[in-house]
Write a protein that holds these residues in place. Structure first.
Motif, short mmCIF file in Angstrom:
data_model
loop_
_atom_site.label_atom_id
_atom_site.label_comp_id
_atom_site.label_asym_id
_atom_site.label_seq_id
_atom_site.Cartn_x
_atom_site.Cartn_y
_atom_site.Cartn_z
N TRP A 118 96.64 61.82 36.82
CA TRP A 118 94.64 62.48 36.13
C TRP A 118 94.60 63.12 37.49
O TRP A 118 94.02 62.06 38.66
N PRO A 119 94.86 64.15 36.92
CA PRO A 119 94.56 64.81 38.67
C PRO A 119 92.51 65.31 38.65
O PRO A 119 92.13 65.46 37.79
N SER A 120 92.13 66.30 39.83
CA SER A 120 90.99 66.24 40.50
C SER A 120 90.87 67.04 39.00
O SER A 120 92.00 67.95 38.01
N ALA A 121 89.46 67.76 38.61
CA ALA A 121 88.92 68.47 37.69
C ALA A 121 89.54 70.25 37.99
O ALA A 121 90.23 70.66 36.71
N ASP A 122 89.54 70.18 39.04
CA ASP A 122 89.89 71.90 39.49
C ASP A 122 91.54 71.79 38.63
O ASP A 122 91.52 72.83 38.19
N LEU A 123 92.44 70.88 39.66
CA LEU A 123 93.48 71.29 38.71
C LEU A 123 94.00 71.06 37.35
O LEU A 123 94.50 71.79 37.01
N ARG A 124 93.32 70.19 36.96
CA ARG A 124 93.27 70.32 34.87
C ARG A 124 93.06 71.57 34.26
O ARG A 124 92.66 72.33 34.07
N GLN A 125 91.66 71.98 35.29
CA GLN A 125 91.53 73.52 34.94
C GLN A 125 92.47 74.82 35.22
O GLN A 125 92.75 76.13 33.86
N GLU A 126 92.85 74.05 36.01
CA GLU A 126 94.10 75.82 36.55
C GLU A 126 95.44 75.06 35.84
O GLU A 126 95.51 76.74 35.00
N ARG A 127 95.21 73.88 35.23
CA ARG A 127 96.92 73.80 34.15
C ARG A 127 96.47 74.39 32.62
O ARG A 127 96.74 74.41 31.92
N LEU A 128 94.70 74.36 32.46
CA LEU A 128 94.45 75.06 30.78
C LEU A 128 94.05 76.10 31.04
O LEU A 128 94.69 77.07 30.16
N VAL A 129 94.02 77.27 32.77
CA VAL A 129 94.61 78.42 32.33
C VAL A 129 95.48 78.65 31.99
O VAL A 129 96.12 79.79 31.19
N GLU A 130 96.44 78.37 32.34
CA GLU A 130 98.99 78.76 32.71
C GLU A 130 98.51 78.41 30.92
O GLU A 130 98.81 78.90 30.42
N ALA A 131 97.68 76.68 30.54
CA ALA A 131 98.30 76.67 28.98
C ALA A 131 97.49 78.24 27.59
O ALA A 131 97.97 78.21 26.77
N ALA A 132 96.36 78.48 28.34
CA ALA A 132 96.15 79.17 27.29
C ALA A 132 96.27 80.70 27.72
O ALA A 132 96.83 81.09 26.06
N THR A 133 97.22 80.83 28.89
CA THR A 133 97.80 82.31 28.55
C THR A 133 99.27 81.91 28.06
O THR A 133 99.28 82.70 27.39
N ILE A 134 99.76 81.19 27.87
CA ILE A 134 100.75 80.84 27.33
C ILE A 134 101.08 80.85 25.45
O ILE A 134 101.52 81.60 24.98
N ILE A 135 99.56 80.45 25.59
CA ILE A 135 99.45 80.15 23.69
C ILE A 135 99.36 81.82 23.63
O ILE A 135 99.69 82.32 22.50
N ALA A 136 98.33 82.12 24.03
CA ALA A 136 97.96 83.56 23.73
C ALA A 136 99.09 84.42 23.87
O ALA A 136 99.37 84.99 22.35
N ARG A 137 100.14 84.52 24.98
CA ARG A 137 101.62 85.22 24.45
C ARG A 137 102.31 85.02 23.40
O ARG A 137 102.61 86.18 23.28
N LEU A 138 102.20 83.63 23.44
CA LEU A 138 102.88 83.32 21.94
C LEU A 138 102.55 83.81 21.35
O LEU A 138 102.92 84.53 19.81
N PHE A 139 101.14 84.19 21.31
CA PHE A 139 100.72 84.67 19.37
C PHE A 139 100.64 86.16 19.38
O PHE A 139 100.65 86.99 18.73
N ASP A 140 101.06 86.54 20.57
CA ASP A 140 101.52 88.44 20.65
C ASP A 140 102.85 88.27 20.27
O ASP A 140 102.51 89.52 19.47
N GLY A 141 103.51 87.40 19.63
CA GLY A 141 105.06 87.91 19.22
C GLY A 141 105.88 87.99 20.16
O GLY A 141 105.97 87.90 21.41
N GLY A 142 106.97 87.57 18.99
CA GLY A 142 108.18 87.65 20.71
C GLY A 142 108.82 86.64 21.36
O GLY A 142 108.13 86.02 20.87
#
Length: 334
Positions: A118-142
């Protein structure tokens, strides 16, 4: 007009009961329903924690109108973001475009189970930024191939995408999280009636966001509705005393025993001062007004007690009407 929601609290009811509650909430006139996504309840006394996504699939088929939302899913430890994107797209199809994907950085209580630490809050937020970016790009299709600091995606594609793209909401707690997440989402999710959050979010929203950046903003309000006020206070203390610890504490505790220990000195009077208890609609309106005055557009009520939902639904018409009047425009006398 404000939107009034109902909470499908997986920590206090089993999956069949949650589906029935969703049907009752739709019948009672609630605008939307949010669903917690946890692996553990907060306290042993709560006694449940079914899978949120399976439950929402049942809700999608059992209801017709009510909006649905995860409140919130952490796409950073238990779930890989590519899997969350597939789940969200499928649910949007099943419910006929009524779903909003609420995301958050998670709590140790639910995410420690995969043994990733369980990392620090800053690292958890970094992970969420990457995760949200991946999800949005997959919603774009392809197809998507992605290599980040925390996540890797290799030629992923969501094959069944809904006609209407799934809106993304992200939970925030301060200026840093608003600035990080507003450019990645359409909906702000908050827990505090702090007007600064709405201002920070709107300022940081990406160009072209709805309403000039003044996006939908969703919060949650626990209540303990009961004709017996003393019973309502006792129940709120027994099942919700954990909530008074605040998010910075609650995100770090690893299990139900820790929440029990951390809330051991919380008194019934402390809970009653924070949570509307009894059958006073005015008390609920007063508590809700703080959120709407702070810029929130949507408020989901949590009726405390899995076995106390029916009495709440019987009173829901009056409660919903009173809350909607908060956001109704005033009419000058003729």
């Amino acid at each position: 007009m404000v939107s009034v929601g109902y909470t499908l609290m997986t920590e206090q009811s089993g999956p069949r009961e949650l589906v029935r509650n969703a049907v009752a909430a739709e019948r009672a006139g609630f605008d939307f329903a949010v669903c917690s996504d946890h692996y553990f309840p907060w306290l042993d006394e709560m006694g449940h924690s079914p899978n949120a996504w399976v439950t929402l699939g049942g809700v999608a088929q059992a209801t017709d109108r009510i909006g649905l939302m995860t409140y919130v899913t952490a796409p950073t430890f238990r779930y890989h973001p590519a899997v969350v994107a597939q789940q969200a797209a499928t649910l949007q199809i099943l419910c006929g475009n009524r779903f909003t994907l609420g995301l958050g950085s998670g709590e140790a209580l639910n995410e420690h189970i995969v043994g990733a630490g369980w990392p620090s809050a800053d690292l958890r937020q970094e992970r969420l930024v990457e995760a949200a970016t991946i999800i949005a790009r997959l919603f774009d299709g392809g197809y998507l191939t992605y290599q980040g600091r925390h996540f890797r995606v290799d030629s992923a594609k969501v094959w069944d995408l809904p006609v209407q793209r799934v809106p993304i909401g992200i939970a925030v707690s301060g200026q840093q999280s608003c600035e990080l997440f507003a450019p990645l989402a359409e909906v702000m999710v908050g827990i505090d009636p702090d007007p600064q959050l709405a201002r920070w979010w709107d300022t940081a929203s990406r160009p072209g966001a709805p309403d000039g950046g003044r996006a939908r903003k969703v919060a949650q309000l626990p209540i303990s509705w009961d004709s017996d006020e003393a019973a309502a206070v006792h129940r709120a203390h027994r099942l919700f005393r954990w909530s008074l610890g605040g998010w910075k504490v609650n995100a770090e505790l690893p299990g139900t025993a820790a929440f029990d220990g951390a809330s051991a000195t919380v008194r019934e009077s402390d809970v009653a001062a924070q949570i509307p208890c009894g059958n006073d609609v005015g008390a609920i309106v007063d508590a809700a007004s703080a959120f709407f005055d702070a810029g929130y557009t949507d408020l989901a009520l949590v009726q405390i007690g899995g076995d106390r939902q029916d009495e709440f639904f019987e009173a829901a018409d009056d409660i919903i009407a009173a809350l909607r009047r908060i956001g109704a425009p005033s009419v000058a006398p003729a």
